[in-house]
Design an enzyme around this catalytic site. Structure first.
Site: not given
Ligand code: GLU
Length: 596
Positions: A2, A28, A80, A106-107, A473, A477, A480, A496, A591
């Site tokens: 994020c 991000r 995200w 974030n996390g 690769e 590309k 995505e 195979h 990213k």
């Molecule tokens: N786990 C948090 C959420 O789902 C943060 C996600 C993030 O890093 O954007 O809101």
């Protein structure tokens, strides 16, 4: 995964500064976003006006403007989602019960359920489905007995998992940032301070930064103060001067960063040919001295690493092991203090690369990283590093970072074989060829092919030897960027099983360099053609089996560079043909992957 951005300082338009910062960090994560600012105190009605104003939205930021009051302090986030759907309620910043404390995160708070149960028992009311929301409520609990920075420290120490948290309170004129795992960097301006997930967010304001390390808390007020998460003791901030230019991170005349970054590649490759002699010699020496060499990488970088195993084998006669980051933990029993681990990463923040690197370090391995972002976690953890030198990459899909990785690996393998000059010359040739592929005539040809393939749902890409990672690769590309289902195979593997998928008209891209693989891959192409496939050959030598032909120069191993550039251009123009809203930000992606 994020973008976090915070501002405190002399300017009154914190919201506008944060919004622009978030726009630069949007690669991000971009499912929703939000900003909180502290309403300025006016006159002597301190009590009434001392509050946080929050503005949150679902979707990309795009050209959004904010309608928030003037303020000199605030925090923002572009999300995200990991826990909880994409809704305004789940967007960050998230608040405590009183609405006085705002947090962006974030996390993943791995123990959030247990913490939430406890907090609910204590009367806290939750309004979102996120794991994040436990954090403002925990801080609220601790502010009952502690000052704000100390309360954030205590709250953060309750969280398990890899997290970065930035908090502000309307009762404080400070922003508090804590991290363990996910990246955070503070920027030091003239009478103003910034905090962001990535230095790109800050570059418009200052090049003076402090990379916050795991286990540290940054307190941003009139000045920056660093304390230890463990015991709260004061630490000395290490100020670093960034060597990226702000203009490099801006779009200029291009419509998308994706295209801009494709066009930057000739210069990136030339730069590696001209200026990486000493660095690659140092790495070559390390490789020579080590017993047991492992590449570890994810996504596009993993295909560069896989290509590295072929390059090291054929050019340098060296055996190198390779594993994708998230699998490396299950394959690392052979690592000891004589091992060299070579992580390859654009951001230097991918948790799937950092984790195995840290494990390998604990076993005594030497870490020699190939990466782009100066000051990133990998940069700090590595014993030796080569920077890609390709400038900031803002499109989510990797282009110039990937060709930089491949170029460095080509030069490194030739350096190991004591033929550095040959490697340099090869890269000069590759840069020249890529420049030719970007001519109007060549672009028109690719646009035409993209038009022909615009209704394609399934596509196959094959190659042998070095062209096998090239094929993988190319398919990544195409998937995505253009949402086309593309599968990459080693030419020999087709029989195979995968050949069962070929039917009349199925496009099959065939990477055919002028090397020992040529005849065999052309035979594989004939096999799929016999079953109705449409063959698109890519390489220096045309063949009657190809229905369409994209020509490259004959550059020995470096032929893979123009081949990759063709696949980037095809993916970009196919994305446009298919009406992809913004090829810089494909759906569901972010990213740098900072969550497991
Ligand atoms: N786990 C948090 C959420 O789902 C943060 C996600 C993030 O890093 O954007 O809101």
């Amino acid at each position: 995964m994020c973008g976090i951005f915070g501002y405190v300082g002399k300017q009154k338009d914190a919201a506008g500064i944060i919004l622009n910062g978030l726009k630069r960090l949007e690669y991000r994560g971009y499912d929703s976003w939000g900003i909180a600012v502290k309403q300025q105190e006016t006159g002597n009605k301190k009590q009434e006006t001392n509050k946080l104003i929050v503005d949150k939205h679902v979707g990309k930021i795009g050209k959004a403007e904010v309608n928030l009051p003037l303020s000199n302090i605030g925090i923002g986030h572009t999300r995200w989602a990991t826990h909880g759907g994409v809704t305004v309620e789940n967007a960050h910043p998230l608040l405590d019960c009183s609405g006085k404390i705002a947090v962006v995160h974030n996390g993943i708070v791995e123990n959030f359920q247990e913490l939430k149960e406890e907090l609910v028992k204590n009367g806290h009311k939750f309004v979102s489905e996120t794991d994040t929301e436990v954090i403002p409520h925990l801080i609220e609990e601790f502010t009952k007995t502690k000052e704000f920075p100390e309360a954030v420290r205590e709250a953060f120490n309750k969280l398990s998992g890899l997290n970065a948290v930035v908090a502000t309170s309307c009762d404080s004129s400070q922003i508090i940032a804590a991290k363990n795992g996910s990246p955070l960097v503070a920027g030091i301006g003239d009478g103003e301070l910034f905090i962001a997930s990535d230095a790109i967010g800050i570059l418009a304001h200052t090049k003076k930064v402090v990379f916050i390390e795991d286990g540290q808390i940054a307190i941003l007020g009139k000045e920056i103060k660093l304390v230890s998460l463990g015991d709260g003791s004061t630490l000395e901030p290490k100020i670093v001067e960034l060597d990226w230019k702000f203009e490099e991170s801006e779009l200029g005349d291009f419509k998308h960063f994706f295209l801009k970054e494709i066009y930057e590649q000739p210069k990136v490759i030339e730069n590696i040919a001209a200026t990486y002699a000493v660095e690659t010699l140092k790495f070559a020496d390390l490789i020579d001295k080590s017993h047991g060499i492992f590449f570890v990488a994810c996504g596009s970088a993993s295909y560069a690493a896989l290509a590295g195993t072929y390059l090291f084998s054929t050019i340098s006669k060296k055996h190198v092991n390779f594993a994708i980051g998230s699998e490396f933990n299950y394959l690392d029993d052979y690592i000891d203090d004589g091992t060299l681990v070579i992580p390859i990463s654009q951001s230097g923040e991918s948790v799937d690369v950092i984790e195995p690197v840290l494990r390998a370090k604990r076993k005594g391995a030497t870490i020699a990283a190939i990466l782009n972002v100066q000051g990133s976690t990998l940069y700090r953890e590595a014993d030796y590093k080569i920077l890609l030198g390709c400038g900031p990459e803002r499109a989510v899909v990797a282009t110039k970072s990937l060709t930089a990785m491949v170029s460095i690996l080509i030069l490194l393998s030739y350096t190991l074989a004591k033929k550095q000059k040959a490697g340099q010359d090869m890269l000069v040739g590759a840069a020249k060829n890529v420049r030719a592929l970007l001519s109007d005539e060549s672009i028109n040809k690719i646009k035409e092919l993209a038009r022909q393939l615009s209704k394609t749902e399934h596509l196959f890409v094959i190659g042998r030897g070095l062209s096998y990672p090239t094929a993988l690769e190319a398919t990544l590309k195409l998937k995505e960027a253009s949402y086309t289902h593309a599968e990459g195979f080693a030419g020999g593997e087709l029989k195979h099983g995968p050949i069962a998928l070929i039917s009349k008209g199925t496009p099959c891209i065939v990477f055919a360099p002028n090397d020992e693989t040529y005849e065999a891959i052309v035979s594989n192409a004939a096999e799929v053609k016999a079953r109705g496939a449409l063959i698109i050959g890519v390489g220096p030598k045309n063949n009657e089996v190809f229905d369409q032909f994209l020509e490259t120069d004959d550059l020995a191993e470096a032929t893979m560079i123009p081949q990759i550039v063709y696949s980037q251009l095809l993916s970009y123009y196919l994305a446009l043909e298919k009406g992809v809203e913004n090829p810089d930000m494909p759906r569901n992606l972010a990213k740098s992957v900072t969550v497991k």
